[in-house]
Structures are given as structure tokens and as C-alpha cells.
Design a protein around this motif. Structure first.
Motif, PDB file in Angstrom:
ATOM      1  N   GLY A  73       7.968   0.395  31.872  1.00  0.00           N
ATOM      2  CA  GLY A  73       8.215   0.726  32.974  1.00  0.00           C
ATOM      3  C   GLY A  73       7.272   0.359  34.017  1.00  0.00           C
ATOM      4  N   GLY A  74       6.835   1.400  35.064  1.00  0.00           N
ATOM      5  CA  GLY A  74       6.200   0.952  35.998  1.00  0.00           C
ATOM      6  C   GLY A  74       4.476   1.461  35.570  1.00  0.00           C
ATOM      7  N   GLU A  75       4.423   1.715  34.356  1.00  0.00           N
ATOM      8  CA  GLU A  75       2.912   1.785  34.035  1.00  0.00           C
ATOM      9  C   GLU A  75       2.273   0.981  32.945  1.00  0.00           C
ATOM     10  OE1 GLU A  75       2.907   6.720  34.511  1.00  0.00           O
ATOM     11  OE2 GLU A  75       3.206   5.896  32.499  1.00  0.00           O
ATOM     12  N   VAL A  76       0.932   0.855  32.796  1.00  0.00           N
ATOM     13  CA  VAL A  76       0.168  -0.012  32.174  1.00  0.00           C
ATOM     14  C   VAL A  76      -0.566   0.978  31.243  1.00  0.00           C
ATOM     15  CG1 VAL A  76      -1.482  -0.812  33.698  1.00  0.00           C
ATOM     16  CG2 VAL A  76      -0.886  -2.047  31.621  1.00  0.00           C
ATOM     17  N   ARG A  77      -0.964   0.841  30.035  1.00  0.00           N
ATOM     18  CA  ARG A  77      -1.761   1.703  29.119  1.00  0.00           C
ATOM     19  C   ARG A  77      -2.575   0.695  28.495  1.00  0.00           C
ATOM     20  NH1 ARG A  77      -1.071   6.691  26.977  1.00  0.00           N
ATOM     21  NH2 ARG A  77       1.144   6.769  27.968  1.00  0.00           N
ATOM     22  N   VAL A  78      -3.956   0.899  28.820  1.00  0.00           N
ATOM     23  CA  VAL A  78      -5.029   0.053  27.852  1.00  0.00           C
ATOM     24  C   VAL A  78      -5.832   1.097  27.149  1.00  0.00           C
ATOM     25  CG1 VAL A  78      -6.889  -1.315  28.292  1.00  0.00           C
ATOM     26  CG2 VAL A  78      -5.077  -1.638  29.916  1.00  0.00           C
ATOM     27  N   THR A  79      -5.726   0.621  25.710  1.00  0.00           N
ATOM     28  CA  THR A  79      -6.594   1.501  24.850  1.00  0.00           C
ATOM     29  C   THR A  79      -7.770   0.660  24.191  1.00  0.00           C
ATOM     30  OG1 THR A  79      -4.508   2.624  24.161  1.00  0.00           O
ATOM     31  CG2 THR A  79      -6.168   2.529  22.575  1.00  0.00           C
ATOM     32  N   VAL A  80      -8.808   1.161  24.202  1.00  0.00           N
ATOM     33  CA  VAL A  80     -10.105   0.449  23.731  1.00  0.00           C
ATOM     34  C   VAL A  80     -10.556   1.435  22.502  1.00  0.00           C
ATOM     35  CG1 VAL A  80     -12.439  -0.299  24.428  1.00  0.00           C
ATOM     36  CG2 VAL A  80     -10.507  -0.691  25.893  1.00  0.00           C
ATOM     37  N   SER A  81     -10.895   0.679  21.312  1.00  0.00           N
ATOM     38  CA  SER A  81     -11.440   1.648  20.276  1.00  0.00           C
ATOM     39  C   SER A  81     -12.521   0.853  19.498  1.00  0.00           C
ATOM     40  CB  SER A  81     -10.316   1.838  19.459  1.00  0.00           C
ATOM     41  OG  SER A  81      -9.672   0.849  18.686  1.00  0.00           O
ATOM     42  N   ALA A  82     -13.519   1.194  18.734  1.00  0.00           N
ATOM     43  CA  ALA A  82     -14.525   0.661  18.323  1.00  0.00           C
ATOM     44  C   ALA A  82     -15.240   1.537  17.257  1.00  0.00           C
ATOM     45  CB  ALA A  82     -15.649   0.355  19.220  1.00  0.00           C
ATOM     46  N   GLU A  83     -15.663   1.023  16.233  1.00  0.00           N
ATOM     47  CA  GLU A  83     -16.302   1.638  15.078  1.00  0.00           C
ATOM     48  C   GLU A  83     -17.727   1.505  15.539  1.00  0.00           C
ATOM     49  OE1 GLU A  83     -16.925   2.256  10.284  1.00  0.00           O
ATOM     50  OE2 GLU A  83     -15.398   1.000  11.129  1.00  0.00           O
ATOM     51  N   VAL A  84     -18.693   2.674  15.253  1.00  0.00           N
ATOM     52  CA  VAL A  84     -19.857   2.663  15.810  1.00  0.00           C
ATOM     53  C   VAL A  84     -20.772   3.109  14.628  1.00  0.00           C
ATOM     54  CG1 VAL A  84     -21.763   3.730  17.535  1.00  0.00           C
ATOM     55  CG2 VAL A  84     -19.334   3.043  18.283  1.00  0.00           C
ATOM     56  N   VAL A  85     -21.712   2.444  14.233  1.00  0.00           N
ATOM     57  CA  VAL A  85     -22.516   2.528  13.360  1.00  0.00           C
ATOM     58  C   VAL A  85     -23.822   3.175  14.057  1.00  0.00           C
ATOM     59  CG1 VAL A  85     -23.995   2.216  11.110  1.00  0.00           C
ATOM     60  CG2 VAL A  85     -21.691   0.845  11.672  1.00  0.00           C
TER      61      VAL A  85
END
Length: 110
Positions: A73-85
Motif C-alpha cells: 500500500g502506502g507503507e514500507v516495512r524494513v526489518t533488520v535481524s542479527a544473531e549476536v554472540v
């Protein structure tokens, strides 16, 4: 007597110190994911290409982070994920991530 007490307390203090350092590392990575998702959402809202959005997010994200971009639609969704040790010889991975949503700028097509 004091030597025995010190011998018992010192390893406990080292464990507490290691736990505090690990917590700081995880919280720092979480904040970097939040910043990366926010910057990526801003770039996507301006109409940047998905590859550019991922590059912008990757500059702020922790090492090895995965970035996804979704426009609906009129929105953008940005997802950032990481595994941290965090730290130490025990390799316990902690998953951190963040999602940011922004409205597309006027004149930017989906």
C-alpha cells in the motif's frame, strides 16, 4: 580466613562482570538494529531501490545482519535481524532485531 573468602568471591565477580559485558554487547546490537531499520525505512520512503535500502541498513546494522524490505500500500516495512554472540568461550547466540515502518513520500510509487 580472608584468603578463602577472596578465593570464593573473585570467580563470582568475574562471572558477574562477564554477564554485564554480554548484556551491554546484546543491547548495543539491538540498538544498532533499531537504527538500521529506521534508516532503511527512511531511504525506502524516499523511493530508493531495495538494494540501496539494504545497503543503507547494512552500514548501521551489526555484522551478519539480514535486512528485509516490504512495500504494501502506502507503507514500507524494513526489518533488520542479527544473531549476536556476546563474549567468552561459551558461544550462546542471541537473536536481536527491529522493524520500522514509514509512509511513502508523496509521488513515490509502490
Amino acid at each position: 580466613m580472608v584468603t578463602a573468602e577472596t578465593a570464593v568471591v573473585l570467580p563470582v565477580l568475574l562471572l558477574v562482570l562477564a554477564a554485564v559485558v554480554a548484556a551491554v554487547v546484546v543491547v548495543g546490537a539491538q540498538l544498532r538494529c533499531v537504527d538500521a531499520a529506521r534508516e532503511g525505512a527512511r531511504a525506502a520512503a524516499r523511493g530508493e531501490d531495495a538494494a540501496v535500502v539494504r545497503a543503507v541498513a547494512a552500514r548501521a546494522a551489526p555484522d551478519g545482519a539480514v535486512t528485509t524490505v516490504a512495500v504494501a500500500g502506502g507503507e514500507v516495512r524494513v526489518t533488520v535481524s542479527a544473531e549476536v554472540v556476546p563474549v567468552g568461550p561459551v558461544r550462546l547466540g542471541v537473536e536481536v532485531g527491529a522493524t520500522s515502518v514509514a509512509r511513502l513520500e508523496p509521488g513515490v510509487g509502490a
